[in-house]
Design a protein around this motif. Structure first.
Motif, short mmCIF file in Angstrom:
data_model
loop_
_atom_site.label_atom_id
_atom_site.label_comp_id
_atom_site.label_asym_id
_atom_site.label_seq_id
_atom_site.Cartn_x
_atom_site.Cartn_y
_atom_site.Cartn_z
N GLY A 133 0.79 -1.22 0.00
CA GLY A 133 0.00 0.00 0.00
C GLY A 133 0.83 1.27 0.00
O GLY A 133 0.29 2.36 -0.17
N SER A 134 2.14 1.16 0.19
CA SER A 134 2.99 2.34 0.18
C SER A 134 3.42 2.65 -1.26
O SER A 134 3.17 1.88 -2.18
CB SER A 134 4.22 2.12 1.07
N ALA A 135 4.06 3.78 -1.41
CA ALA A 135 4.56 4.18 -2.72
C ALA A 135 5.91 4.88 -2.54
O ALA A 135 6.16 5.51 -1.51
CB ALA A 135 3.58 5.09 -3.42
N LEU A 136 6.76 4.74 -3.54
CA LEU A 136 8.05 5.41 -3.57
C LEU A 136 8.05 6.33 -4.78
O LEU A 136 7.85 5.88 -5.90
CB LEU A 136 9.20 4.41 -3.68
N GLU A 137 8.24 7.62 -4.52
CA GLU A 137 8.33 8.60 -5.61
C GLU A 137 9.80 8.86 -5.90
O GLU A 137 10.59 9.06 -4.98
CB GLU A 137 7.63 9.89 -5.21
N ILE A 138 10.14 8.84 -7.18
CA ILE A 138 11.53 9.01 -7.60
C ILE A 138 11.62 10.19 -8.55
O ILE A 138 10.90 10.27 -9.54
CB ILE A 138 12.04 7.73 -8.30
N GLY A 139 12.48 11.11 -8.21
CA GLY A 139 12.73 12.29 -9.04
C GLY A 139 14.20 12.63 -8.96
O GLY A 139 15.04 11.75 -8.73
N THR A 140 14.52 13.90 -9.12
CA THR A 140 15.91 14.33 -9.03
C THR A 140 16.03 15.47 -8.03
O THR A 140 15.05 16.13 -7.69
CB THR A 140 16.46 14.79 -10.40
N TYR A 141 17.24 15.68 -7.56
CA TYR A 141 17.57 16.81 -6.71
C TYR A 141 18.73 17.55 -7.36
O TYR A 141 19.50 16.97 -8.13
CB TYR A 141 17.97 16.36 -5.29
N GLN A 142 18.83 18.84 -7.09
CA GLN A 142 19.91 19.63 -7.65
C GLN A 142 20.93 19.96 -6.57
O GLN A 142 20.58 20.34 -5.46
CB GLN A 142 19.37 20.93 -8.26
N ASP A 143 22.19 19.79 -6.94
CA ASP A 143 23.30 20.22 -6.10
C ASP A 143 23.99 21.34 -6.88
O ASP A 143 23.52 21.73 -7.95
CB ASP A 143 24.23 19.05 -5.80
N ASP A 144 25.12 21.79 -6.42
CA ASP A 144 25.78 22.93 -7.05
C ASP A 144 26.03 22.75 -8.54
O ASP A 144 25.82 23.67 -9.31
CB ASP A 144 27.13 23.22 -6.37
N ASP A 145 26.46 21.59 -8.95
CA ASP A 145 26.93 21.42 -10.33
C ASP A 145 26.26 20.27 -11.07
O ASP A 145 26.85 19.69 -11.98
CB ASP A 145 28.44 21.26 -10.35
N GLY A 146 25.05 19.93 -10.69
CA GLY A 146 24.34 18.86 -11.40
C GLY A 146 23.17 18.34 -10.60
O GLY A 146 22.74 18.95 -9.62
N PHE A 147 22.66 17.19 -11.05
CA PHE A 147 21.48 16.57 -10.45
C PHE A 147 21.75 15.11 -10.14
O PHE A 147 22.55 14.46 -10.82
CB PHE A 147 20.29 16.64 -11.43
N GLY A 148 21.06 14.59 -9.15
CA GLY A 148 21.12 13.18 -8.81
C GLY A 148 19.72 12.66 -8.56
O GLY A 148 18.75 13.43 -8.52
N LEU A 149 19.59 11.36 -8.38
CA LEU A 149 18.30 10.75 -8.13
C LEU A 149 17.91 10.91 -6.65
O LEU A 149 18.78 10.90 -5.77
CB LEU A 149 18.33 9.27 -8.47
N HIS A 150 16.62 11.03 -6.43
CA HIS A 150 16.08 11.23 -5.09
C HIS A 150 14.85 10.35 -4.95
O HIS A 150 14.00 10.33 -5.84
CB HIS A 150 15.70 12.70 -4.93
N GLY A 151 14.74 9.61 -3.87
CA GLY A 151 13.56 8.80 -3.61
C GLY A 151 12.98 9.11 -2.25
O GLY A 151 13.73 9.36 -1.30
N HIS A 152 11.64 9.13 -2.17
CA HIS A 152 11.00 9.35 -0.87
C HIS A 152 9.62 8.69 -0.87
O HIS A 152 9.02 8.49 -1.92
CB HIS A 152 10.90 10.84 -0.54
N ALA A 153 9.17 8.37 0.33
CA ALA A 153 7.84 7.78 0.49
C ALA A 153 6.81 8.77 0.00
O ALA A 153 6.96 9.99 0.15
CB ALA A 153 7.59 7.43 1.95
#
Length: 183
Positions: A63-83
């Motif tokens: 019944g839970s879900a994981l949302e996956i997007g990106t986050y920005q740091d100074d010089d690029g982006f990385g993957l981010h996951g959260h409930a």
């Protein structure tokens, strides 16, 4: 919280998934090209072996879900996951964005997860779900003036590949220098 602590937490978010079951994928897809010959946005191209997503959501069997997007740091982006609450967001997207179910992504039990860092980013997450591969990569396809596409690494979208060989074959703008997460 330090950058390393945050990156370790993000790594744990993904590495905690083995043994869980993905029942459905949904997300917001981003067009590859804004307008093709006056027909509007183009979301697919036979030469592009991935989906370009603004974000995606894995709905799990508990019944839970994981949302996956990106986050920005100074010089690029990385993957981010959260409930996530698991609700859909299908009424708010148009133009070069569209919300949809993603049946081309694998469902089933998460058998294995590998997390890869590049510099100080969570650059890639590779899954084996129901015996099928899925690679999520922080990146974006940039349209050239001539209508071509450049595969950008560490950019603001999530690129979803179901063919791991294709990840190595696409012409990335910079060499992939990922290494397994050490957290």
């Amino acid at each position: 919280m330090t950058r390393d602590d945050w990156l370790a937490g993000q790594t744990r978010t993904f590495t905690a998934l083995p043994g869980k079951r993905v029942d459905k994928w949904t997300g917001v897809e981003m067009a590859l090209r804004e307008d093709v010959a006056g027909t509007g946005p183009q979301f697919a191209d036979p030469d592009v072996p991935c989906l370009q997503l603004y974000w995606l959501q894995a709905r799990l069997d508990d019944g839970s879900a994981l949302e996956i997007g990106t986050y920005q740091d100074d010089d690029g982006f990385g993957l981010h996951g959260h409930a996530s609450g698991g609700s859909s967001d299908d009424g708010h997207w148009d133009g070069i964005y569209r919300w949809r179910s993603l049946p081309e992504l694998p469902i089933g039990q998460v058998e294995h997860v590998s997390v890869f860092h590049e510099r100080h980013f969570l650059a890639e997450v590779h899954f084996r779900i129901g015996a099928r591969p899925l690679a999520l990569i922080a990146g974006e396809l940039e349209e050239t003036h001539e209508g071509g596409l450049i595969f950008q690494r560490l950019d603001e979208s999530v690129l979803a590949f179901t063919d791991l060989v294709a990840v190595d074959r696409v012409p990335w703008n910079t060499a992939r220098q990922v290494h397994p997460a050490a957290f």
